[in-house]
Design an enzyme around this catalytic site. Structure first.
Site, short mmCIF file in Angstrom:
data_model
loop_
_atom_site.label_atom_id
_atom_site.label_comp_id
_atom_site.label_asym_id
_atom_site.label_seq_id
_atom_site.Cartn_x
_atom_site.Cartn_y
_atom_site.Cartn_z
N HIS A 159 0.83 -1.21 0.00
CA HIS A 159 0.00 0.00 0.00
C HIS A 159 0.87 1.27 0.00
O HIS A 159 0.44 2.32 0.45
CB HIS A 159 -0.94 0.03 1.21
CG HIS A 159 -1.74 -1.23 1.38
ND1 HIS A 159 -2.89 -1.47 0.68
CD2 HIS A 159 -1.53 -2.32 2.16
CE1 HIS A 159 -3.39 -2.65 1.03
NE2 HIS A 159 -2.57 -3.20 1.92
N SER A 286 14.69 20.66 -16.52
CA SER A 286 13.47 21.44 -16.70
C SER A 286 13.78 22.70 -17.48
O SER A 286 14.85 23.28 -17.33
CB SER A 286 12.89 21.81 -15.32
OG SER A 286 11.93 22.84 -15.44
N LYS A 292 16.08 20.83 -11.41
CA LYS A 292 15.39 19.57 -11.69
C LYS A 292 16.26 18.57 -12.43
O LYS A 292 17.07 18.91 -13.29
CB LYS A 292 14.14 19.84 -12.53
CG LYS A 292 13.05 20.60 -11.82
CD LYS A 292 12.43 19.80 -10.68
CE LYS A 292 11.71 18.57 -11.15
NZ LYS A 292 10.56 18.88 -12.04
N GLU A 299 9.69 7.45 -17.00
CA GLU A 299 8.35 8.02 -17.21
C GLU A 299 7.81 7.68 -18.58
O GLU A 299 6.63 7.33 -18.74
CB GLU A 299 8.40 9.53 -17.01
CG GLU A 299 8.62 9.94 -15.56
CD GLU A 299 8.76 11.45 -15.38
OE1 GLU A 299 8.72 11.88 -14.23
OE2 GLU A 299 8.90 12.17 -16.38
#
Length: 466
Positions: A159, A286, A292, A299
């Site tokens: 979880h 970024s 970043k 992804e």
């Protein structure tokens, strides 16, 4: 009025199709990639035609030379594909006939229906073999990362909450196991791809004495015992695309596994987890925020899973309402199949390379794994060994956890008196449960994340993948 396309048509038609029709129906824009397999199939077919007397030896030699010359031209990027000739078959055959008059005999006892079924099977067979090699490379990357960090312990999660401690290698090996099942499914699929449909004709075979066994052997459509594998029904032979759907189904599961791994990588690379550092070459920045470092490979792999699932659904939908036998709808199978192959192969290769260029942040992993709450179940097992029923032990340890939260102490800093205030079964040895190394050493049943068992599994996989 629409202009007419110069596409070659049978004597049944007074003229060619309208230009917009030709554009709508062409497939050369994507099926050109089957050229190697089309030429290979044509050489095998010509060899068989010579054996049964349709071609002379000289004609076979001329056709073979012509096809090989066309192959060399395509390989060099000097062949001009003509959309007006519709597909890869007509482009190659038309050029062959232009060069070699006997090329006009090549299509004897062959239809584009069984020709494309053959080409796709030949192509997919090669792609499965290549994909299996790439999956093995990814498994080696996972095992290698585990071996380099064999002593690193991290929290295991259920979880997405900290649950119990596991070795990082054990976590990585879970994906090795998934990928192995993917390999097994692909090999199983390969056996049904590896069946020769050539000789089925358009729908009803041929009145000529074709030697289908010879063609199958020439093209490698044989089983492990060397027995030729032939389609046994001409109607099924030209309309079957089960093998493509089966591959896309196996590929969908592979993509699913890659996506799950990608999700773990994305979480681990976040500042909140900070378990891993991915090399700059496998991340992006970024356009606005200079600090970043984004895990784009993971992804995109996660994102591309959706298109692989979509391709499977598209093929299932494509086939569900088709009457026997060949229908032009089947032209739509190739782009979905090609895209699935391209997507999963690229995802496997890039994810493997990313893992090979990933470092583990040992201090962050150690800090997370040092949470004594991860050993709450071990404390319940301690009570079980003292003779307590597990359900009661579970309840007792739950009360201990509540006490720790109430007093603001970690579990391993509760005193014996505090433990015994919950239940007198606790002895002085109870506090030893929170020794992480000792706890990991006890987990040595098969498949558990114990110290010896994980080392054994790493060695097993290293040997199997070598």
């Amino acid at each position: 009025m629409s202009k007419k396309s110069p596409v070659s048509r049978s004597g049944r038609f007074a003229g060619g199709p309208a230009a917009d029709v030709a554009q709508f129906t062409e497939s050369i824009s994507f099926d050109w990639r089957l050229w190697r397999h089309d030429i290979r199939g044509s050489i095998a077919h010509a060899t068989m035609l010579q054996k049964i007397g349709v071609l002379t030896r000289a004609e076979l030699a001329a056709i073979t030379r012509g096809l090989k010359a066309i192959a060399a031209q395509i390989e060099a990027g000097k062949f001009t594909w003509k959309p007006e000739l519709e597909d890869v078959h007509m482009n190659i055959e038309s050029e062959l006939t232009r060069r070699v008059p006997a090329g006009a005999k090549l299509h004897t006892a062959r239809s584009r229906n069984d020709q494309i079924a053959l080409d796709v099977r030949l192509w997919l067979r090669d792609e499965i073999t290549a994909l299996l090699g790439e999956i093995a490379g990814m498994q080696r990357a996972l095992v290698g990362l585990g071996e380099k960090n064999a002593d690193v312990i991290i929290p295991g999660y259920t979880h997405l909450q900290r649950a119990q401690p596991v070795y990082l290698a054990h976590h990585l090996l879970a994906y090795v196991e998934m990928l192995e099942r993917d390999c097994e499914r692909l090999w199983d699929c390969h056996s049904r791809v590896n069946i020769c449909p050539l000789g089925s004709g358009a729908i009803a075979g041929s009145t000529l004495p074709l030697d289908r066994v010879l063609v199958a052997k020439l093209l490698g459509f044989v089983n492990a015992s060397g027995q030729p594998q032939l389609t046994q029904n001409s109607m099924d032979g030209v309309s079957d695309r089960d093998f493509a759907i089966e591959f896309c189904s196996a590929a969908a599961l592979l993509a699913l596994h890659l996506s799950r791994l990608a999700e773990d990588v994305i979480l681990w690379a976040s500042a909140e987890f900070n378990f891993i550092k991915i090399a700059d070459a496998y991340t992006t920045g970024s356009s606005l925020m200079p600090q970043k470092k984004n895990p784009d490979i993971a992804e995109l792999t996660r994102g591309k899973t959706g298109r692989v699932f979509g391709n499977l659904v598209a093929l299932l939908t494509l086939l569900k309402g088709l009457p026997m036998t060949y229908n032009r709808d089947l032209q739509e199978d190739k782009e979905r199949l090609f895209d699935t192959v391209d997507t999963v192969r690229a995802s496997v290769r890039l994810m493997a390379a990313m893992l090979q260029n990933t470092k583990i942040n040992r201090p962050a992993c150690a800090a997370a794994a040092g949470d004594p709450a991860l050993l709450a179940t071990d404390l319940a097992d301690y009570l079980v060994r003292k003779g307590m029923a597990f359900r009661k032990a579970h309840h007792v340890v739950g009360a201990v956890v509540a006490l720790a939260e109430k007093t603001g102490k970690p579990l391993n800093q509760l005193t014996l008196a505090e433990l015994q205030s919950v239940n007198k079964t606790f002895g002085r040895d109870a506090l030893g449960i929170f020794n992480l190394e000792r706890a990991m050493a006890k987990r040595n049943i098969v498949g558990a994340p114990g110290t010896k068992e994980v080392a054994k599994q790493l060695a097993r996989w290293r040997g199997q993948l070598s």
